[in-house]
Design a protein around this motif. Structure first.
Motif, mmCIF file in Angstrom:
data_model
loop_
_atom_site.group_PDB
_atom_site.id
_atom_site.type_symbol
_atom_site.label_atom_id
_atom_site.label_comp_id
_atom_site.label_asym_id
_atom_site.label_seq_id
_atom_site.Cartn_x
_atom_site.Cartn_y
_atom_site.Cartn_z
ATOM 1 N N LEU A 55 39.022 37.594 51.535
ATOM 2 C CA LEU A 55 40.200 38.177 50.900
ATOM 3 C C LEU A 55 39.669 39.181 49.889
ATOM 4 O O LEU A 55 39.086 38.787 48.870
ATOM 5 N N ARG A 56 39.845 40.451 50.171
ATOM 6 C CA ARG A 56 39.271 41.498 49.326
ATOM 7 C C ARG A 56 40.293 41.966 48.301
ATOM 8 O O ARG A 56 41.479 42.104 48.599
ATOM 9 N N TYR A 57 39.814 42.193 47.086
ATOM 10 C CA TYR A 57 40.675 42.718 46.016
ATOM 11 C C TYR A 57 39.866 43.693 45.165
ATOM 12 O O TYR A 57 39.599 43.472 43.995
ATOM 13 N N PRO A 58 39.473 44.825 45.766
ATOM 14 C CA PRO A 58 38.524 45.738 45.106
ATOM 15 C C PRO A 58 39.031 46.351 43.811
ATOM 16 O O PRO A 58 38.232 46.794 42.985
ATOM 17 N N ASP A 59 40.356 46.379 43.620
ATOM 18 C CA ASP A 59 40.912 46.922 42.380
ATOM 19 C C ASP A 59 41.485 45.826 41.497
ATOM 20 O O ASP A 59 42.335 46.084 40.629
ATOM 21 N N GLY A 60 41.013 44.588 41.710
ATOM 22 C CA GLY A 60 41.496 43.472 40.916
ATOM 23 C C GLY A 60 42.714 42.815 41.556
ATOM 24 O O GLY A 60 43.285 43.327 42.520
ATOM 25 N N PRO A 61 43.126 41.682 41.012
ATOM 26 C CA PRO A 61 44.224 40.928 41.612
ATOM 27 C C PRO A 61 45.565 41.640 41.570
ATOM 28 O O PRO A 61 46.473 41.291 42.330
ATOM 29 N N ASP A 62 45.714 42.657 40.703
ATOM 30 C CA ASP A 62 46.970 43.408 40.651
ATOM 31 C C ASP A 62 46.981 44.579 41.628
ATOM 32 O O ASP A 62 48.020 45.226 41.808
ATOM 33 N N GLY A 63 45.849 44.847 42.249
ATOM 34 C CA GLY A 63 45.772 45.933 43.222
ATOM 35 C C GLY A 63 46.048 45.420 44.625
ATOM 36 O O GLY A 63 46.614 44.342 44.827
ATOM 37 N N GLN A 64 45.632 46.213 45.598
ATOM 38 C CA GLN A 64 45.870 45.834 46.990
ATOM 39 C C GLN A 64 44.945 44.684 47.382
ATOM 40 O O GLN A 64 43.743 44.692 47.096
ATOM 41 N N LEU A 65 45.517 43.682 48.035
ATOM 42 C CA LEU A 65 44.743 42.564 48.565
ATOM 43 C C LEU A 65 44.809 42.634 50.089
ATOM 44 O O LEU A 65 45.882 42.863 50.661
#
Length: 301
Positions: A55-65
């Motif tokens: 589960l990728r969240y490269p811009d943090g949990p508030d970004g696109q997952l």
């Protein structure tokens, strides 16, 4: 300029190390990488020889997952993969995080690690069972602990050992080491067990996912034993507001839990816990504790 790090002889590009991923605490990508390096021995032991989903969240949990089972574009040739045939793609493969170099390459993508209940080379033959205890508000992990203690004792009556970890979100995961068993049999047993738990503790537990049934109760999610499903790995970071961890806990901690804060663990808590307690999920790896599902299914229909 992207720094190049040498890990076990592999050259890995580590990017954006100062980027804040968890805005609530200021936790950076560099700290994510440091966390995974710190817990590497324990994490690698539990995802050893298992296909990994990210589960990728490269811009943090508030970004696109985004959830991916396939090896991401640009996966280095030295990263081990294993065939995981799927109906829609018989030639599908997934990453196996076999060493520190692969772990750090994966962590640089900013991921949660998820694995199935079966190892590489044996699709749909599980060597563990998982029950995901998910509280419906206003219930919390406190109610999950009460459910977990009942389930632990019920599993023990069938000769099975249960170990607990936080989900890293609101609930608890129970894991049971098994002798290799077809996933469909594990799924059937887990469902019967969840149904029995609801009958015995109807004010506390539900076994169906319907949201209308769940307020104030603990949903015992047995579905993650299906061969195609995955569960957050022990010690993985989660894409939540803070850098929470799916952290193994002792049964003493479960029994003593009185508030959600009692079983909330952040990245910085895990190193000291490992130093003090060792890997509380370590017994999952002991072949002598692998249980056999009872003949006839065990849990009452």
């Amino acid at each position: 300029m992207t720094p190049i790090t040498l890990v076990e002889g592999r050259r890995i590009s580590l990017s954006n190390l100062d980027k804040v991923l968890y805005a609530e605490t200021g936790f950076t990508k560099g700290e994510v990488l440091h966390y995974y390096a710190t817990v590497a021995d324990s994490l690698l032991a539990h995802i050893h020889d298992r296909p990994v989903s990210f589960l990728r969240y490269p811009d943090g949990p508030d970004g696109q997952l985004f959830f991916t089972k396939n090896p991401p574009p640009g996966t280095p040739a030295w990263v081990k993969t294993t065939p995981v045939p799927r109906s829609e793609d018989p030639s599908a493969e997934q990453v196996v995080v076999a060493d520190m170099a692969t772990l750090m390459w994966s962590a640089n993508l900013v991921v949660e690690f998820h694995t199935p209940q079966w190892p590489a080379g044996a699709p749909a033959v599980a060597d563990r069972m998982v029950l995901d205890l998910d509280p419906g508000a206003p219930a919390s992990v406190v109610e999950c602990c009460a459910a977990a203690l009942w389930l632990r004792d019920r599993l023990a009556a069938d000769g099975l050992h249960a170990f607990a970890k936080t989900s890293g979100s609101k609930g608890l995961h129970l894991a049971v080491p098994l002798e290799p068993t077809p996933s469909r049999q594990v799924s059937a047993y887990a469902k019967r067990l969840a149904q029995e738990a609801e009958r015995e503790l109807p004010d506390l537990i539900v076994h169906r996912m319907a949201k209308a049934l769940r307020p104030g109760k603990v949903f015992v999610d047995h579905s993650q034993n299906a061969a195609a499903k995955t569960t957050a790995a022990p010690y993985t970071l989660r894409a939540r507001a803070r850098p929470t961890v799916s952290a193994p806990v002792s049964w003493e901690e479960v029994a003593a839990c009185r508030t959600p804060a009692d079983l909330l663990f952040l990245a910085d808590d895990i190193g000291p816990r490992l130093e003090r307690d060792g890997d509380l999920f370590g017994p999952m790896l002991n072949p002598g504790l692998a249980g056999r599902l009872p003949a006839g299914g065990g849990a009452a229909p």
